[in-house]
Design a protein around this motif. Structure first.
Motif, PDB file in Angstrom:
ATOM      1  N   GLU A  34      46.622  36.412  27.069  1.00  0.00           N
ATOM      2  CA  GLU A  34      45.527  37.256  28.321  1.00  0.00           C
ATOM      3  C   GLU A  34      45.401  36.336  29.609  1.00  0.00           C
ATOM      4  O   GLU A  34      45.350  35.627  29.875  1.00  0.00           O
ATOM      5  N   ALA A  35      46.733  36.785  30.941  1.00  0.00           N
ATOM      6  CA  ALA A  35      46.872  36.560  31.823  1.00  0.00           C
ATOM      7  C   ALA A  35      45.457  36.548  32.751  1.00  0.00           C
ATOM      8  O   ALA A  35      44.814  35.651  33.662  1.00  0.00           O
ATOM      9  N   ARG A  36      44.432  37.768  32.538  1.00  0.00           N
ATOM     10  CA  ARG A  36      43.582  38.252  33.130  1.00  0.00           C
ATOM     11  C   ARG A  36      42.570  38.404  32.931  1.00  0.00           C
ATOM     12  O   ARG A  36      42.982  39.357  31.747  1.00  0.00           O
ATOM     13  N   ARG A 116      51.966  39.328  26.016  1.00  0.00           N
ATOM     14  CA  ARG A 116      51.704  39.115  27.110  1.00  0.00           C
ATOM     15  C   ARG A 116      50.731  40.312  27.647  1.00  0.00           C
ATOM     16  O   ARG A 116      51.233  41.646  27.314  1.00  0.00           O
ATOM     17  N   ASP A 118      47.472  41.380  30.279  1.00  0.00           N
ATOM     18  CA  ASP A 118      46.629  41.587  31.041  1.00  0.00           C
ATOM     19  C   ASP A 118      45.773  42.619  31.880  1.00  0.00           C
ATOM     20  O   ASP A 118      46.149  43.678  32.007  1.00  0.00           O
ATOM     21  N   ARG A 121      44.777  43.644  34.703  1.00  0.00           N
ATOM     22  CA  ARG A 121      45.705  44.996  35.445  1.00  0.00           C
ATOM     23  C   ARG A 121      45.945  45.830  34.652  1.00  0.00           C
ATOM     24  O   ARG A 121      46.358  47.703  34.843  1.00  0.00           O
ATOM     25  N   PHE A 243      53.261  41.335  37.585  1.00  0.00           N
ATOM     26  CA  PHE A 243      52.664  40.805  35.848  1.00  0.00           C
ATOM     27  C   PHE A 243      54.323  40.519  35.182  1.00  0.00           C
ATOM     28  O   PHE A 243      54.168  39.201  34.197  1.00  0.00           O
TER      29      PHE A 243
END
Length: 279
Positions: A34-36, A116, A118, A121, A243
């Motif tokens: 997870e990016a954020r 992936r 996020d 977003r 992203f």
């Protein structure tokens, strides 16, 4: 301001995933990077009930490229090919799925794997077979204006409406989303549960956003006495590009002269995927 922000989940309808895969407050699968974080999951609508004797489709193990065992579709959404073997959708479409299946424009049902996600977003990158479809190109200059014509292409209300894709048209209404969210556009093009993760296209057939949510008109009417119309939202194209690049994907960029909505739909058709979250 904080009190107004607290009302946001009540004003959105299901983030447009056509099912109940999200639930409330549970974290994403541990095997998905997870990016954020910090994007609260919102309620989703129930899928149509199975007819007597009807069987649910196959489901696979979490993260596995092939299905295994039996399961049921707990939600559905839309995605689109952005690079060879890579597809984009909303994070809430694939969150906590035991397996993800996609149907291509050719009618082939294949497994997908989340690479992936996020949640900030609300975007997710999936691995799909190379033959899933040609990549859709993104608009080179994301200089979107209010009033600009846009087209959506996706699979709303699976099991109730057409089994094929649906095209709608509208305009960019505002350059920010709910509570002035600068990561989103407000659009007037009609969308329904199941449109989540589908492309928002300009009249050249280039991706300028990703469909994500709509205003809950019934709840707004309860609070204000007035029914809002055509208040829907899409993640901005530049957020999707950032992203994808962060994930190591190089999207195709182009500028194309305006065409008819029918021609835009024909351009998108082979690249748009019907997505099923299996549980």
């Amino acid at each position: 301001m904080q009190r107004n922000l607290a009302l946001i989940p009540a004003l959105l309808l299901g983030l447009l995933a056509g099912g109940d895969a999200l639930g409330q407050g549970k974290p994403p699968p541990s095997n998905v990077p997870e990016a954020r974080s910090g994007f609260p999951p919102l309620p989703t609508s129930k899928p149509p009930a199975l007819a007597p004797g009807q069987q649910a489709g196959p489901a696979g193990k979490p993260g596995a490229p092939q299905g295994g065992g039996t399961g049921r579709m707990v939600s559905s959404g839309t995605g689109f090919v952005v690079a060879p073997g890579r597809a984009l959708t909303n994070a809430h479409v694939v969150e906590r799925c035991q397996a993800v299946r996609v149907r291509t424009a050719a009618g082939t049902d294949v497994a997908a794997r989340v690479l992936r996600a996020d949640r900030g977003r609300d975007l997710a990158l999936l691995e799909v077979p190379a033959e899933a479809g040609p990549p859709l190109a993104f608009r080179r200059q994301m200089n979107i204006r209010r009033g600009e014509g846009v087209v959506t292409y996706g699979f709303p209300l699976a099991g109730m409406l057409s089994s094929g894709p649906t095209l709608t048209t509208g305009e960019v209404s505002a350059l920010a989303g709910l509570a002035d969210d600068q990561r989103q556009f407000q659009i007037s093009a009609p969308v329904q549960p199941g449109n989540s993760g589908g492309p928002l296209l300009d009249l050249g057939g280039n991706v300028v956003g990703v469909i994500v949510s709509k205003l809950n008109a019934a709840r707004v009417a309860q609070r204000t006495g007035d029914i809002p119309q055509n208040v829907n939202f899409a993640v901005k194209g530049n957020e999707a590009l950032d992203f994808l690049r962060e994930a190591g994907v190089t999207p195709t960029l182009r500028d194309t002269p305006p065409r008819t909505a029918a021609e835009v739909g024909e351009t998108a058709h082979n690249s748009v995927l019907f997505m099923r979250c299996m549980g």
